[in-house]
Motif scaffolding. Structure first.
Motif, mmCIF file in Angstrom:
data_model
loop_
_atom_site.group_PDB
_atom_site.id
_atom_site.type_symbol
_atom_site.label_atom_id
_atom_site.label_comp_id
_atom_site.label_asym_id
_atom_site.label_seq_id
_atom_site.Cartn_x
_atom_site.Cartn_y
_atom_site.Cartn_z
ATOM 1 N N THR A 154 0.710 -1.130 -0.044
ATOM 2 C CA THR A 154 0.016 0.006 0.142
ATOM 3 C C THR A 154 0.682 1.298 -0.066
ATOM 4 O O THR A 154 0.577 2.027 -0.610
ATOM 5 N N LEU A 155 1.826 1.070 0.747
ATOM 6 C CA LEU A 155 2.731 2.352 0.751
ATOM 7 C C LEU A 155 3.495 2.502 -0.363
ATOM 8 O O LEU A 155 3.381 3.716 -1.163
ATOM 9 N N ILE A 156 4.031 1.566 -1.144
ATOM 10 C CA ILE A 156 4.704 1.681 -2.187
ATOM 11 C C ILE A 156 3.807 2.187 -3.338
ATOM 12 O O ILE A 156 4.058 3.129 -4.289
ATOM 13 N N ASN A 157 2.403 1.728 -3.313
ATOM 14 C CA ASN A 157 1.290 2.267 -4.216
ATOM 15 C C ASN A 157 1.349 3.522 -4.293
ATOM 16 O O ASN A 157 1.192 4.689 -5.031
ATOM 17 N N ASN A 158 0.908 4.154 -3.098
ATOM 18 C CA ASN A 158 0.798 5.550 -2.860
ATOM 19 C C ASN A 158 1.861 6.379 -3.150
ATOM 20 O O ASN A 158 1.862 7.561 -3.731
ATOM 21 N N MET A 159 3.106 6.053 -2.919
ATOM 22 C CA MET A 159 4.530 6.772 -3.002
ATOM 23 C C MET A 159 4.802 6.692 -4.559
ATOM 24 O O MET A 159 5.094 7.903 -5.079
ATOM 25 N N MET A 160 4.375 5.686 -5.274
ATOM 26 C CA MET A 160 4.467 5.875 -6.719
ATOM 27 C C MET A 160 3.556 6.880 -7.286
ATOM 28 O O MET A 160 4.031 7.550 -8.236
ATOM 29 N N ILE A 172 5.069 10.110 -6.378
ATOM 30 C CA ILE A 172 6.389 10.301 -7.086
ATOM 31 C C ILE A 172 6.135 10.832 -8.568
ATOM 32 O O ILE A 172 6.829 11.542 -9.194
ATOM 33 N N HIS A 173 5.140 10.118 -9.203
ATOM 34 C CA HIS A 173 4.734 10.551 -10.469
ATOM 35 C C HIS A 173 4.143 11.821 -10.879
ATOM 36 O O HIS A 173 4.828 12.690 -11.632
ATOM 37 N N HIS A 174 3.434 12.519 -9.716
ATOM 38 C CA HIS A 174 3.107 13.738 -9.832
ATOM 39 C C HIS A 174 4.186 14.761 -9.700
ATOM 40 O O HIS A 174 4.324 15.517 -10.263
ATOM 41 N N VAL A 175 5.063 14.418 -8.687
ATOM 42 C CA VAL A 175 6.133 15.243 -8.259
ATOM 43 C C VAL A 175 6.965 15.287 -9.348
ATOM 44 O O VAL A 175 7.724 16.427 -9.817
ATOM 45 N N LYS A 176 7.278 14.085 -10.290
ATOM 46 C CA LYS A 176 8.311 14.194 -11.417
ATOM 47 C C LYS A 176 7.727 15.030 -12.476
ATOM 48 O O LYS A 176 8.289 15.676 -13.069
ATOM 49 N N GLN A 177 6.411 15.080 -12.759
ATOM 50 C CA GLN A 177 5.854 15.957 -13.804
ATOM 51 C C GLN A 177 6.072 17.231 -13.446
ATOM 52 O O GLN A 177 6.338 18.182 -14.120
ATOM 53 N N THR A 178 5.779 17.537 -12.243
ATOM 54 C CA THR A 178 6.179 19.102 -11.518
ATOM 55 C C THR A 178 7.483 19.363 -11.805
ATOM 56 O O THR A 178 7.827 20.599 -12.060
ATOM 57 N N THR A 179 8.352 18.690 -11.499
ATOM 58 C CA THR A 179 9.909 19.011 -11.441
ATOM 59 C C THR A 179 10.403 19.081 -12.721
ATOM 60 O O THR A 179 11.169 19.918 -13.020
ATOM 61 N N GLN A 180 9.838 18.105 -13.683
ATOM 62 C CA GLN A 180 10.239 18.346 -15.082
ATOM 63 C C GLN A 180 9.883 19.452 -15.673
ATOM 64 O O GLN A 180 10.762 20.222 -16.419
ATOM 65 N N ASP A 221 -0.521 22.511 -6.137
ATOM 66 C CA ASP A 221 -1.434 22.244 -4.921
ATOM 67 C C ASP A 221 -0.879 21.870 -3.798
ATOM 68 O O ASP A 221 -0.440 20.975 -3.292
ATOM 69 N N VAL A 222 -0.523 22.924 -2.943
ATOM 70 C CA VAL A 222 0.091 22.781 -1.620
ATOM 71 C C VAL A 222 -0.858 23.125 -0.434
ATOM 72 O O VAL A 222 -0.399 22.839 0.510
ATOM 73 N N THR A 223 -2.251 22.961 -0.922
ATOM 74 C CA THR A 223 -3.187 23.063 0.066
ATOM 75 C C THR A 223 -3.638 21.811 0.916
ATOM 76 O O THR A 223 -4.174 21.728 2.031
ATOM 77 N N THR A 224 -3.335 20.529 0.236
ATOM 78 C CA THR A 224 -3.765 19.461 1.031
ATOM 79 C C THR A 224 -2.746 19.078 2.224
ATOM 80 O O THR A 224 -1.634 19.529 2.060
ATOM 81 N N ASP A 225 -3.303 18.247 2.926
ATOM 82 C CA ASP A 225 -2.754 17.808 4.045
ATOM 83 C C ASP A 225 -1.926 16.416 3.878
ATOM 84 O O ASP A 225 -1.662 15.925 5.161
ATOM 85 N N ASP A 226 -1.883 15.847 3.004
ATOM 86 C CA ASP A 226 -1.390 14.577 2.772
ATOM 87 C C ASP A 226 0.117 14.669 2.574
ATOM 88 O O ASP A 226 0.538 15.790 2.413
ATOM 89 N N GLU A 227 0.561 13.470 2.029
ATOM 90 C CA GLU A 227 2.052 13.608 1.800
ATOM 91 C C GLU A 227 2.351 14.221 0.602
ATOM 92 O O GLU A 227 3.611 14.732 0.338
ATOM 93 N N LEU A 228 1.305 14.291 -0.302
ATOM 94 C CA LEU A 228 1.672 14.813 -1.779
ATOM 95 C C LEU A 228 1.793 16.465 -1.348
ATOM 96 O O LEU A 228 2.696 17.015 -1.968
ATOM 97 N N GLY A 229 0.864 16.900 -0.383
ATOM 98 C CA GLY A 229 1.089 18.274 -0.148
ATOM 99 C C GLY A 229 2.344 18.619 0.647
ATOM 100 O O GLY A 229 3.057 19.847 0.264
ATOM 101 N N GLU A 230 2.809 17.643 1.649
ATOM 102 C CA GLU A 230 3.994 18.075 2.183
ATOM 103 C C GLU A 230 4.985 17.940 1.419
ATOM 104 O O GLU A 230 6.192 18.476 1.481
ATOM 105 N N LEU A 231 5.112 17.137 0.413
ATOM 106 C CA LEU A 231 6.230 17.001 -0.642
ATOM 107 C C LEU A 231 6.280 18.009 -1.672
ATOM 108 O O LEU A 231 7.135 18.665 -2.228
ATOM 109 N N LEU A 232 5.080 18.744 -1.959
ATOM 110 C CA LEU A 232 5.052 19.679 -3.016
ATOM 111 C C LEU A 232 5.403 21.156 -2.436
ATOM 112 O O LEU A 232 5.665 22.050 -3.051
ATOM 113 N N ARG A 233 5.107 21.175 -0.902
ATOM 114 C CA ARG A 233 5.639 22.660 -0.397
ATOM 115 C C ARG A 233 6.902 22.921 -0.421
ATOM 116 O O ARG A 233 7.427 24.084 -0.748
ATOM 117 N N PRO A 234 7.788 21.824 -0.038
ATOM 118 C CA PRO A 234 9.245 22.421 -0.635
ATOM 119 C C PRO A 234 9.348 22.506 -2.000
ATOM 120 O O PRO A 234 10.235 23.357 -2.351
#
Length: 575
Positions: free
Chosen positions: A204-210, A213-221, A233-246
């Motif tokens: 489950t963790l790897i599935n969510n992380m992938m 990571i795919h979303h972050v990859k598109q953003t960083t590219q 989108d840095v308003t979410t409180d999940d890990e995606l928001g925490e990763l996108l804020r930096p």
């Protein structure tokens, strides 16, 4: 549900399983430890003590039989001591054995052993008494009938206790093996369950992380390709928001950095070289990059500022200004060129100042000695002005007296007349006369103590340098100028004095002519005064002569009148 919550739930479940496994293991280990305690600390201890008791009984039996065979009293006593030692060892072991916890079966065996030991324990006293009395037959009969059966009963009770303890050890070992097997089975089941749950959680963790990571990859590219306007989108409180804020912070830093660089480029194009990028809000390597850009500008602007400051100082008249900072490359070449130009300007300025200083001195000296003045006034004006202008503290001027054929002190500055110092020098006499003879200047240092001193109201000091120059006019000696200073005469002072000599010589010629003219004028005036006196005297004499003539005329008239009267009288008398 966020990955963090899922991880907490999954790892909580895994923790529960681990806790259950640990509890089962703890119970099994506790039971095994209890069995091990009975085996090691109780049963084995009891078995060892029983062995000690049995050995002591065997020693008693052997020593009793041996004592009957001995005839020597000393040997019997030694055997008795050995019996007592064995009895003490038995008592100590028995006391220790009774102190250990015991079951009901063990207590029954201990009672039998205690009963046997109570009866058989006193047998060796009886045998010892009979052996010491040499009653061997009676002792043998006592051993056969009484001692041996009781000793055998005693040994049998101890052997039964050993067998019981060994049976206990076997029983406890079997229980320990059973508990260990159960514990291993439970541990294996828990480990399998833990492995399955862990696989599910990690999947489950790897599935969510992938997905993240795919979303972050598109953003960083997009950011890597220079698209700093991508929306995050840095308003979410999940890990995606925490990763996108930096990443959003990084995007903001890059945008600010780009703006700062553009601002610096615009400022450089406008000539505002003091403009710098602000590094206050940045941290880490970004701050180092901005500070590095500012450092590059400082390294470029620093030499330019130093060059501008030095050139401005030179323009303001500070010709000694130089660029002292250390630069590299082209900046160092420009620095050396500016310093070389400053050296040339300073040398030229110093030469101009030197020429102006000499011209000013000659001009002021000419102004001082211009006009009709006596030789005394001329020499004072010359020596006083030159002494002050070249920083001399004492001076004297000698004029050539053609009648006396000597140089005579005519004018001085801060000069103290002393009896032992001559004021007239022939040619070749002293330094003054030698300069007049050779017609070239002499510079003296390390003067003797009896030389003329510079005197003030608070003391006297010996001059350190004396300069003596001949005063010439068309090669003819007109006098000697002597100046003394506490400091060394500079080259420009020497140049000034050499150039002033000709003007001084001409002034002396003029002054001599003025002096001769004044002398002739004074003589003429004196002669005129004498002639006027003589004329006054002659006029007075003439007046006196005229008066005498008038008196003579009057006398003559009176005589003439008397003569006429006398002639008339005579005529009258003749008539």
């Amino acid at each position: 549900m966020s990955i963090k919550a899922k991880l907490q739930l999954g790892f909580g479940f895994l923790g529960l399983l681990i806790l259950c496994t640990a509890l089962i293991g703890w119970l099994g280990m506790r039971k095994s430890d209890t069995n091990l305690h009975h085996i090691v600390y109780d049963t084995h201890a009891k078995l060892d003590l029983n062995t000690t008791l049995l050995n002591a009984v065997n020693t008693l039996s052997h020593d009793i039989n041996t004592m009957v065979m001995l005839d020597d009293v000393e040997l019997i006593k030694d055997t008795e001591n050995h019996l007592l030692a064995a009895q003490l060892s038995y008592d100590h072991a028995w006391k220790t054995l009774n102190a250990l916890p015991a079951s009901e079966d063990e207590k029954a065996l201990f009672e039998k052993i205690a009963a046997a030991s109570l009866i058989a324990g006193n047998l060796h006293s009886r045998v010892t008494t009979l052996a010491l009395a040499n009653r061997d037959d009676e002792a043998n009969a006592f051993i056969v009938k009484t001692a041996t059966p009781w000793l055998a009963q005693w040994q049998e009770a101890l052997n039964k206790n050993s067998e019981f303890q060994q049976a206990r050890i076997a029983q406890n070992a079997e229980m320990t093996q059973s508990t260990t097997a159960s514990f291993m089975v439970a541990l294996a089941v828990c480990a399998l369950a833990l492995l399955v749950c862990g696989c599910l959680v990690f999947y489950t963790l790897i599935n969510n992380m992938m997905s993240i990571i795919h979303h972050v990859k598109q953003t960083t590219q997009a950011i890597a390709q220079g698209d700093l306007s991508v929306k995050l989108d840095v308003t979410t409180d999940d890990e995606l928001g925490e990763l996108l804020r930096p990443i959003s912070v990084l995007q903001h830093i890059l945008r600010s950095f780009t703006q700062d660089i553009q601002t610096l480029v615009d400022a450089s194009q406008q000539g505002a070289l003091t403009r710098r990028a602000e590094a206050g809000e940045t941290v880490g390597e970004w701050k180092k990059i901005i500070l590095g850009v500012n450092t590059i500008l400082d390294e470029a602007v620093g030499p330019i500022n130093a060059q501008a400051i030095t050139l401005q100082k030179i323009a303001d008249g500070d010709f000694g200004a130089r660029i002292t900072a250390e630069f590299n490359g082209e900046h160092n070449r420009i620095k050396n060129a500016i310093n070389n130009v400053a050296d040339i300007i300073e040398q030229s300025t110093q030469e101009i100042q030197r020429q102006n200083w000499i011209k000013t001195g000659l001009s002021e000296l000419s102004e001082r000695i211009r006009g009709d003045m006596s030789l005394a006034d001329l020499t004072y004006q010359v020596v006083s002005y030159l002494a002050g202008y070249v920083n001399a503290q004492i001076g004297a001027m000698y004029l050539w007296n053609d009648a006396e054929k000597k140089l005579v002190l005519t004018g001085s500055y801060a000069y103290e007349f002393r009896k032992n110092l001559s004021q007239h020098f022939a040619l070749g006499e002293s330094v003054v006369g030698q300069v007049g003879l050779e017609k070239r200047f002499i510079l003296l240092t390390n003067l003797p103590d009896d030389y003329a001193r510079i005197t003030s109201s608070i003391g006297q000091v010996l001059p350190r340098n004396i300069l003596v120059l001949p005063i010439l006019h068309e090669g003819e000696l007109k006098g000697v100028l002597e100046l003394g200073s506490l400091d060394t005469f500079s080259q420009q002072s020497l140049d000034l004095l050499h150039l002033a000599i000709e003007s001084i010589g001409m002034a002396i010629i003029v002054a001599e002519a003025v002096t001769r003219t004044q002398t002739l004028l004074e003589n003429s005036q004196q002669l005129a005064q004498r002639l006027q006196i003589q004329q006054d005297e002659l006029q007075k004499t003439n007046e006196e002569l005229e008066q005498q003539a008038r008196v003579l005329q009057e006398s003559e008239q009176r005589l003439q009148k008397q003569h006429e009267e006398l002639q008339q009288t005579n005529e009258e008398l003749e008539e």
